[in-house]
Write a protein that holds these residues in place. Sequence first.
Motif, PDB file in Angstrom:
ATOM      1  N   ASP A 136     -26.288  17.077  -2.498  1.00 25.24           N
ATOM      2  CA  ASP A 136     -24.857  16.639  -2.086  1.00 25.24           C
ATOM      3  C   ASP A 136     -24.356  16.062  -3.583  1.00 25.24           C
ATOM      4  O   ASP A 136     -22.892  16.195  -3.779  1.00 25.24           O
ATOM      5  CB  ASP A 136     -24.518  15.797  -1.023  1.00 25.24           C
ATOM      6  CG  ASP A 136     -25.437  14.373  -1.091  1.00 25.24           C
ATOM      7  OD1 ASP A 136     -26.423  14.499  -1.902  1.00 25.24           O
ATOM      8  OD2 ASP A 136     -25.012  13.629  -0.663  1.00 25.24           O
TER       9      ASP A 136
ATOM     10  N   ARG B  90     -26.773   6.879   1.345  1.00 27.23           N
ATOM     11  CA  ARG B  90     -26.833   7.809   2.642  1.00 27.23           C
ATOM     12  C   ARG B  90     -26.500   9.092   2.595  1.00 27.23           C
ATOM     13  O   ARG B  90     -26.053   9.720   1.801  1.00 27.23           O
ATOM     14  CB  ARG B  90     -25.321   7.008   3.613  1.00 27.23           C
ATOM     15  CG  ARG B  90     -25.822   5.737   3.882  1.00 27.23           C
ATOM     16  CD  ARG B  90     -24.560   5.636   4.994  1.00 27.23           C
ATOM     17  NE  ARG B  90     -23.274   5.447   4.251  1.00 27.23           N
ATOM     18  CZ  ARG B  90     -22.112   5.567   4.928  1.00 27.23           C
ATOM     19  NH1 ARG B  90     -22.059   5.629   6.384  1.00 27.23           N
ATOM     20  NH2 ARG B  90     -20.953   5.590   4.466  1.00 27.23           N
ATOM     21  N   ASP B  91     -27.220   9.789   3.465  1.00 30.68           N
ATOM     22  CA  ASP B  91     -26.981  11.343   3.461  1.00 30.68           C
ATOM     23  C   ASP B  91     -26.940  11.588   4.781  1.00 30.68           C
ATOM     24  O   ASP B  91     -27.782  11.358   5.790  1.00 30.68           O
ATOM     25  CB  ASP B  91     -28.364  12.015   2.861  1.00 30.68           C
ATOM     26  CG  ASP B  91     -28.057  13.454   2.607  1.00 30.68           C
ATOM     27  OD1 ASP B  91     -28.255  14.073   3.731  1.00 30.68           O
ATOM     28  OD2 ASP B  91     -27.858  13.885   1.536  1.00 30.68           O
ATOM     29  N   GLY B  92     -26.001  12.605   5.253  1.00 32.49           N
ATOM     30  CA  GLY B  92     -25.719  12.957   6.631  1.00 32.49           C
ATOM     31  C   GLY B  92     -26.567  14.331   6.936  1.00 32.49           C
ATOM     32  O   GLY B  92     -26.813  14.560   8.088  1.00 32.49           O
ATOM     33  N   ARG B  93     -27.160  14.734   5.751  1.00 30.73           N
ATOM     34  CA  ARG B  93     -27.979  16.142   6.174  1.00 30.73           C
ATOM     35  C   ARG B  93     -29.364  15.697   6.691  1.00 30.73           C
ATOM     36  O   ARG B  93     -29.873  16.117   7.322  1.00 30.73           O
ATOM     37  CB  ARG B  93     -28.138  16.784   4.701  1.00 30.73           C
ATOM     38  CG  ARG B  93     -29.123  17.841   4.682  1.00 30.73           C
ATOM     39  CD  ARG B  93     -28.954  18.894   3.759  1.00 30.73           C
ATOM     40  NE  ARG B  93     -27.693  19.158   3.563  1.00 30.73           N
ATOM     41  CZ  ARG B  93     -27.438  20.223   2.658  1.00 30.73           C
ATOM     42  NH1 ARG B  93     -28.383  20.954   2.243  1.00 30.73           N
ATOM     43  NH2 ARG B  93     -26.291  20.674   2.633  1.00 30.73           N
TER      44      ARG B  93
END
Lengths: 204, 281
Positions: B261, B18-21
């Motif tokens: 990240d 998962r990546d929030g960016r």
Amino acid sequence: MGGLAEERVRAAVEGLVARDVTLIDAVLAGDEPINALHIEVDERCFRLLALHQPMATDLRAIVAAVKINTDLERVGDLAVNIAEAARRYAGHPPVKKLVDIPMMGTIAQAMLRDALDAFVRRDTTLARQVLNEDDRLDELKTRVFRELLTYMMQAPTAVEPALDLILVSRHLERIGDHATNIAEDVIFMVSALDVRHHSPGPEA
Amino acid sequence: MTHQVSSPTRFTTGLSVRDGRDPALNQAPKAVKIDVEHLSFFYGVKRALEDISLQIQANLVTAFIGPSGCGKSTFLRTLNRMNDIIPGARIEGHVRIDGLDAYASGVDVVKLRRKVGMVFQKSNPFPKTIFENVAYGLRINGLAASKSELAGRVEESLKQAALWGEVKDRLHESALAMSGGQQQRLCIARALAIRPDIILMDEPASALDPIATQRIEELVYDLKQAYTIVIVTHNMQQAARISDHTAFFWLGRLVEYDRTDKIFTNPSEKLTEDYVTGRFG
């Protein structure tokens, strides 16, 4: 997440007062969404700190969010603790009509709601009101203790359920403490004043 | 030293996290835009890059970080053959852009550089007007059929470089009268005018103040919708802020290449950890 925590406190106290086992069991089973958010919020804050080097207000806001996150998760756990006591209490005849505990529940919820509104609106006045409310909660808890002590001295059968009520009042008082922490973090976030441990700060 | 990090299998599995960016990172990996295989680079007898393999994906920002002299700029410049003019320079291995070998015999280097544009550390506008700076590449490449098309593409490029609003009323003034940050955005506009696929940026913001730097960073973020961006930066924080993937170079070697990240929160290699925490370099 704040809304969820508030709602769970409300449901746990209502379940206790109404002796509603279905409601109590729903609280007991429903901690997962808060726990998931707890992890997600921490992850997001972690990423923001690592990748964006926040400064000044931004830095304080993220640090506040990390701390508030922990407080809210603890509130969720305390709601479970209240529900556990309520479950046991529902298995005994009622000790007395509950008056102070529902009031404590109402105050604790209001403190939580105000602390979170203060966070969202960056409102230090509201945050300071939350800090003042905490004394009322502490007084009520002491009153509940004293009153239940007399019931326990009169009838040994009342000891177990009365102890559960004392636990509930203690949990509600702790919820008030977490709301207080949140309010203190809001004040720090907005005005960079540390008002913890009774250092009032120049504004007070 | 073998570079597991650059093996496609391992690298694509990293992308499933998962990546929030960038929501795009959560989806299937994008197309490989630049595929570098066992690349070594020599200045005479000195080997400046040692056996580098990595794949750069389309429409992402890929940052190269590392201490001075680690080879990151040299590597960047191999991607559009900017090192060709250096006497005694020689490469081994392959650089494939959209599957085509950039170093194959018969490759037109001018065409290659049209596809792979470049922006340098020091802004270097021509001593001409703002308009002419952007129009120049279009003219010499014969990319605009008419005056109005030329003007349209100059405007489009300046808009893409977030400069149009500031210069639209003084297009015919000298570019050298602009501020440093504006000059750098002009160079970006100049690079964009010929519609490249890939933009290489070598320390594009290192000579700029924080406000101008932020504008360049925002610009990079916007541009990746349409372009593949590769950026060399001394400034680790900048790499952290703007890139999707980061490659860490050290002594001419690629030490680690992963999602940004990951590199900045939990790198796999001890050397990377030491560098991003400031223990050396």
